[in-house]
Design a protein around this motif. Structure first.
Motif, PDB file in Angstrom:
ATOM      1  N   SER A  69       0.859  -1.183   0.000  1.00  7.20           N
ATOM      2  CA  SER A  69       0.000   0.000   0.000  1.00  7.20           C
ATOM      3  C   SER A  69       0.902   1.241   0.000  1.00  7.20           C
ATOM      4  O   SER A  69       2.061   1.142   0.402  1.00  7.20           O
ATOM      5  CB  SER A  69      -0.892   0.007   1.262  1.00  7.20           C
ATOM      6  OG  SER A  69      -0.082   0.136   2.433  1.00  7.20           O
ATOM      7  N   PRO A  70       0.431   2.403  -0.421  1.00  8.56           N
ATOM      8  CA  PRO A  70      -0.823   2.637  -1.147  1.00  8.56           C
ATOM      9  C   PRO A  70      -0.681   2.469  -2.655  1.00  8.56           C
ATOM     10  O   PRO A  70      -1.640   2.644  -3.395  1.00  8.56           O
ATOM     11  CB  PRO A  70      -1.143   4.096  -0.796  1.00  8.56           C
ATOM     12  CG  PRO A  70       0.201   4.731  -0.614  1.00  8.56           C
ATOM     13  CD  PRO A  70       1.093   3.657  -0.043  1.00  8.56           C
ATOM     14  N   VAL A  76      -1.141  -1.857  -6.018  1.00  3.81           N
ATOM     15  CA  VAL A  76      -2.383  -2.384  -5.446  1.00  3.81           C
ATOM     16  C   VAL A  76      -3.441  -2.736  -6.496  1.00  3.81           C
ATOM     17  O   VAL A  76      -4.608  -2.931  -6.146  1.00  3.81           O
ATOM     18  CB  VAL A  76      -2.992  -1.366  -4.452  1.00  3.81           C
ATOM     19  CG1 VAL A  76      -2.151  -1.259  -3.201  1.00  3.81           C
ATOM     20  CG2 VAL A  76      -3.173   0.000  -5.105  1.00  3.81           C
TER      21      VAL A  76
END
Length: 533
Positions: A235-236, A239
């Motif tokens: 993350s972020p 993904v």
């Protein structure tokens, strides 16, 4: 002939011969190590190795460090002592290496005399984190091959498996409250073949995931071999597999497929409170499965252009009082850090997570772009510089290296890894927990290819992480020639010193070879691009 090389090895007189009268014994806390030793010795030797009150091979505890051991072999018997079960286990690994290489075979070997030369061995590790990062997101590795990899780690006294479980190209961990992560996110329709930007796809679906029962089995199996499994949930960025399963997590909220390409993907998480809650929910199940002190959250290579161009994200930044997209990423990672800290765990992430505001003092950094910055800021560091420890990088300048990536990392190159770089003060150096090799699998589509990329280079890194800073590569090469016979017995398809075997080549599949100057420029462009976006 031991790998890693011991601090002290004093040959004795005579030898200990193992036969049907050989017995074993262990002090009570060492029952698990004793069972492992019996299981390791019995298949090839065919010996019963029954327990007796005072066995021929005796395992015991002594006033030593937790991973430190002493091994004493005489014609009358062998004694393995350690400061804790892990130390005794490593002493047993050394004992196994003193036997003929055929001891690593899994069925009776006939006509072999099982003798151990008399010796006194004393050894202890320099670093507490001696690891390997295994990427199973780009290409899934079946459970039995993960277990085999753990055995090979333990053989080399590596004690930390950093398990890269999620990425753009696949989500490999069952999360019961979010079933689509594996129903959708664990599968892609094809894979890119080669490293070129215009490389074709293979047209072949790929996927797989580990059930929670699989994970419990793998974690327990590793623990029996004193290997801690540190999971990583990206993350972020990185993904898209999660976004394919749950599009509402993305900035655009548009339907996506699990990514079929390699490289850096612009699709990232949005920063709504619901998305933070989603990933905290994922981490809650991760915490139940993995008892490791450290939990990985990724944080690397996160483009910020979607955040910059999205009106809602800009509004969100204003609501939070955050001025830059860089600060927004730091805020997101900080929320996960708070959640892990409240659970008594420590956040583990790539060095990009330090590009925003400071994180909690317990944060540990996987340092791949340099070794001094995080330690100087007071964070614990695991050294894994790409120019010394990335085992997906090509192994020579030979034209037949399969899908050659980046700079050549030879056996000599990786042997030179030192997690503590020059220029750190004594206090700063204490923050270096150790190091690890990183095994990215974009171009390793089978366990056979992983074998080729990893061995024998991982043998060299294991010695660099276990032993003292002063090392002798020529001596290592001499010992490695014998050690390769052990890998042969185990069926490890390592890279020969003179180049790949015919079936290890990938003719016609282009790579992305770089010089060291080109690599440095590539890393600089990567950093600049991510910072600019």
């Amino acid at each position: 002939m031991l790998i890693p090389a011991p601090l002290s090895f004093v040959p004795g007189r005579g030898e200990l011969v193992l036969d049907h009268s050989t017995t074993v014994s262990a002090e009570e806390p060492l029952g698990g190590v004793l069972i492992w030793l019996q299981q390791a010795l019995r298949p090839a030797t065919g010996l019963p190795l029954r327990e007796a009150p005072a066995g021929t091979i005796r395992l015991g505890l002594a006033d030593l460090g937790p991973e430190e051991f002493r091994l004493s072999v005489t014609p009358d018997g062998a004694t393995v002592e350690g400061g804790g079960p892990a130390g005794v286990f490593y002493g047993c690994q050394a004992l196994l290496q003193l036997l003929p290489p055929e001891v690593y075979r899994r069925a009776p070997v006939t006509g072999r005399r099982w003798a151990v030369a008399a010796a006194e061995v004393h050894d202890k590790p320099r670093f507490g984190w001696r690891g390997a990062m295994l990427d199973v997101a780009r290409h899934f590795m079946p459970k039995h091959d993960v277990l085999r990899f753990i055995d090979l780690m333990a053989m080399h006294r590596l004690n930390t498996l950093h398990w890269h479980l999620t990425d753009d190209q696949g989500w490999r961990l069952e999360i019961k409250r979010y079933p689509r992560l594996t129903e959708v996110g664990a599968w892609r329709r094809e894979s890119q073949v080669g490293a070129a930007r215009d490389a074709p796809g293979d047209g072949r679906p790929h996927g797989g995931f580990y059930t929670q029962d699989d994970v419990r089995e793998i974690v327990a199996y590793a623990a029996e071999r004193f290997v801690t499994v540190v999971p990583e949930i990206e993350s972020p960025g990185h993904v898209q597999a999660a976004l394919a399963a749950y599009p509402e997590l993305g900035v655009t909220r548009q339907p996506l497929e699990v990514w079929t390409r390699w490289g850096i993907n612009n699709n990232v998480l949005n920063t709504e409170e619901s998305t933070v809650d989603f990933f905290r929910g994922v981490l809650d199940e991760v915490l139940e499965l993995f008892p490791a002190r450290h939990i990985g959250v990724g944080g690397d290579e996160c483009p910020r252009d979607q955040w910059r161009d999205d009106p809602r994200t800009q509004q969100r930044m204003a609501e939070l009082g955050i001025a830059t997209e860089e600060g927004l990423q730091a805020w997101f990672i900080g929320r996960l850090d708070e959640h892990l800290s409240a659970a008594g765990r420590r956040l583990f992430g790539w060095d990009e997570i330090l590009e925003g505001h400071d994180l909690s003092a317990g944060t540990t950094i996987a340092s791949w772009r340099g070794l001094t910055g995080a330690a100087r800021r007071g964070y614990d560091v695991v050294a894994c510089p790409d120019d010394l420890a990335y085992l997906d990088y090509r192994q020579s300048e030979l034209p037949d290296e399969p899908i050659p990536v980046s700079i050549p990392l030879t056996l000599r190159d990786v042997y030179a890894l030192d997690p503590v770089p020059a220029g750190l003060t004594e206090d700063e150096a204490r923050h270096v927990l150790g190091g690890q090799a990183n095994i990215w699998t974009e171009h390793a589509d089978s366990p056979r290819t992983v074998d080729y990329l990893v061995f024998p280079r991982l043998c060299a890194i294991a010695e660099a992480l276990w032993g003292p800073a002063a090392r002798d590569f020529a001596d290592f090469e001499r010992r490695l020639r014998h050690h390769l016979l052990r890998l042969d017995a185990l069926g490890v398809e390592y890279r020969p010193a003179d180049g790949p075997r015919p079936w290890q080549r990938r003719p016609g599949v282009p790579g992305r070879p770089d010089t060291r100057e080109q690599r440095a420029a590539h890393i600089a462009r990567l950093v600049a691009t991510i910072s600019a976006t």
